[in-house]
Design an enzyme around this catalytic site. Structure first.
Site, short mmCIF file in Angstrom:
data_model
loop_
_atom_site.label_atom_id
_atom_site.label_comp_id
_atom_site.label_asym_id
_atom_site.label_seq_id
_atom_site.Cartn_x
_atom_site.Cartn_y
_atom_site.Cartn_z
N GLY A 165 1.01 -1.14 0.10
CA GLY A 165 -0.05 0.01 0.19
C GLY A 165 0.79 1.21 -0.11
N ASN A 290 2.40 -11.05 -6.48
CA ASN A 290 3.18 -11.23 -5.53
C ASN A 290 3.85 -12.64 -5.42
OD1 ASN A 290 2.73 -8.80 -3.76
ND2 ASN A 290 0.64 -9.72 -3.81
N ARG A 292 5.61 -14.67 -3.86
CA ARG A 292 6.14 -15.13 -2.17
C ARG A 292 4.79 -15.56 -1.58
NH1 ARG A 292 3.05 -11.14 0.32
NH2 ARG A 292 3.34 -8.88 -0.35
#
Length: 453
Positions: A165, A290, A292
């Site tokens: 964010g 992402n 991960r």
């Protein structure tokens, strides 16, 4: 199987990884900073090594020191968890140079998807729909103003290397853009050592939906359904759910198939998440990938019965996926709430010493914690101190259990966001599933009413 895994992380995710390693008979190596020398992950690891000062730049982001400890402790693999170095291509490369397996995708893929502008280009080439926006970095405020005029407001100003964010602003007009471009650019440089910015068209009232994938080194890629992460504040997720109940069957099929298509186009391996915005009329747009494990991975584990950390380890060891797509069944509904050490009225962090914890218990209640009585919450790290996951046969049952569990949840000595979570879970729009990424902004923009918990 690996003999010893170093966990290049801290807090609840380090404890979570240790749990699976124990079940697999793998020894664990913990690392800790000055502020974390007496924390739970240090106690639970088979070995633990000091790596530097309290600030993350001195310890958990110190690649050279972590690799040095991994060699000293004779680790044959490193699990990066999430955050910190988990999406750092240089760290993955350093592991490879040291002859230590990095539990995650290749450095090349991490680098490609870590740059949001490059990731957008790759998705376009792969036929994945993206939010309309710029195809190259915006150099300065003047260029941003000119581009925005052509795109039309509102727009999203984003940091190319951003995450969590950080570096994201909704811009409604030219004056706001002039005011915020330079400050966001500086912030991006400070957080990510990369000041590249880009613009996207702002999608009104979207849902934030992500698809969990697993892929091995033999070309096998599967999805483990989706998660709805729309309940968020300032682009930070607060509550996550699986599955996303508002999706039509057609949209769900499009999402999961698009996610697999994107992963295959990258020759992706290990666990990863493809994030999308889904509009009110169920149009889908690629947001980011992402590379991960996600904070919210437990809700996927709850609806599928699959230990994602175990699968990460097995894939990194070179094993084939143990599951076919038809094996992945979605059973029930799971909700995760993030427990933050923060004032429920001001949202400011609330460091201090935990004097007492009262945890709700039950068959369908799961806790991911790295705190206990006497734990010291310092101001040096993210204020998330744990997560609670509940599961029901369906969404109403899960929400009912969530409310009961939050009523029983007590942490003394510091302030937490538990009152906030209680208010959200009882809000009519939340109960009815009418949640978009603007829910927290529109319904809880004023200070929360504190219950005193």
């Amino acid at each position: 199987m690996f003999r010893k895994i170093l966990i290049a992380n801290r807090g609840e995710i380090a404890v979570r990884i240790i749990k699976t390693c124990r079940e697999l008979g793998i020894k664990t190596i913990g690392v800790y900073s000055e502020a974390d020398k007496e924390t739970l992950h240090v106690t639970l690891a088979d070995e633990a090594y000091y790596i530097g000062g309290s600030r993350v730049s001195e310890s958990y982001l110190n690649i050279e020191r972590i690799i040095e400890v991994a060699k000293k402790a004779d680790a044959d693999a490193i699990h990066p968890g999430y955050g910190l170095l988990s999406e750092n291509a240089d760290f993955a490369k350093a592991c490879n140079r040291a002859g230590i397996t990095f539990i995650g995708p290749s450095p090349e893929v991490i680098q490609k998807m870590g740059n949001k502008i490059e990731a957008r280009k790759l998705m376009v080439e792969s036929g994945v729909p993206i939010v309309p926006g710029t195809k190259s970095p915006i150099k300065n405020t003047d260029e941003a103003v000119e581009v925005a005029k052509k795109m039309g407001y509102p727009i999203m100003l984003k940091a190319s290397a951003g995450g969590g964010g950080i570096g994201i602003e909704i811009i409604n007009n030219e004056d706001e853009l002039k005011q915020k471009f330079a400050s966001n650019q500086r912030r991006s440089e400070n957080y990510f050592a990369n000041g590249e910015m880009y613009l996207e068209k702002y999608i009104q009232n979207p849902r934030h939906i992500e698809v969990q994938i697993l892929a091995d080194k033999y070309g096998n890629t599967i999805h483990l359904w989706e998660r709805d992460c729309s309940t968020q504040r300032h682009h930070q997720k607060v509550i996550e759910e699986a599955p996303a109940t508002f999706l039509s069957s057609e949209t769900r099929n499009m999402l999961v198939n698009t996610a697999i298509k994107a992963a295959k186009s990258l020759e992706y391996t290990n666990a990863g998440t493809i994030e999308f915005l889904v509009s009110e009329n169920q149009e889908i747009y690629f947001l980011e990938m992402n590379t991960r494990l996600q904070v919210e991975h437990p809700i996927t584990e709850e609806i599928t019965g699959i230990d994602l950390v175990e699968e990460q380890i097995r894939i990194a060891k070179g094993q084939k996926l143990r599951y076919r797509q038809e094996d992945i069944q979605c059973k029930g509904h799971a909700i995760e709430v993030r427990i933050y050490a923060e004032d429920p009225v001001t949202f400011f962090p609330s460091p201090g010493t935990i004097s007492n914890i009262t945890l709700p218990e039950g068959e369908n209640i799961r806790h991911e914690l790295a705190i206990q009585n006497g734990s010291i919450i310092t101001p040096f790290y993210d204020p998330m101190i744990g997560k609670m996951i509940v599961k029901g046969a369906d969404r109403p049952e899960a929400i009912s259990l969530l409310k009961e569990a939050l009523e029983e949840y007590g942490i003394e000595g510091i302030k937490t966001n538990i009152p906030t979570l209680m208010e959200i879970s009882s809000h009519p729009k939340f109960e009815q599933g009418e949640i978009t990424t603007n829910f927290m902004k529109t319904e809880f923009n004023s200070p929360m009413k504190s219950s005193g918990r």
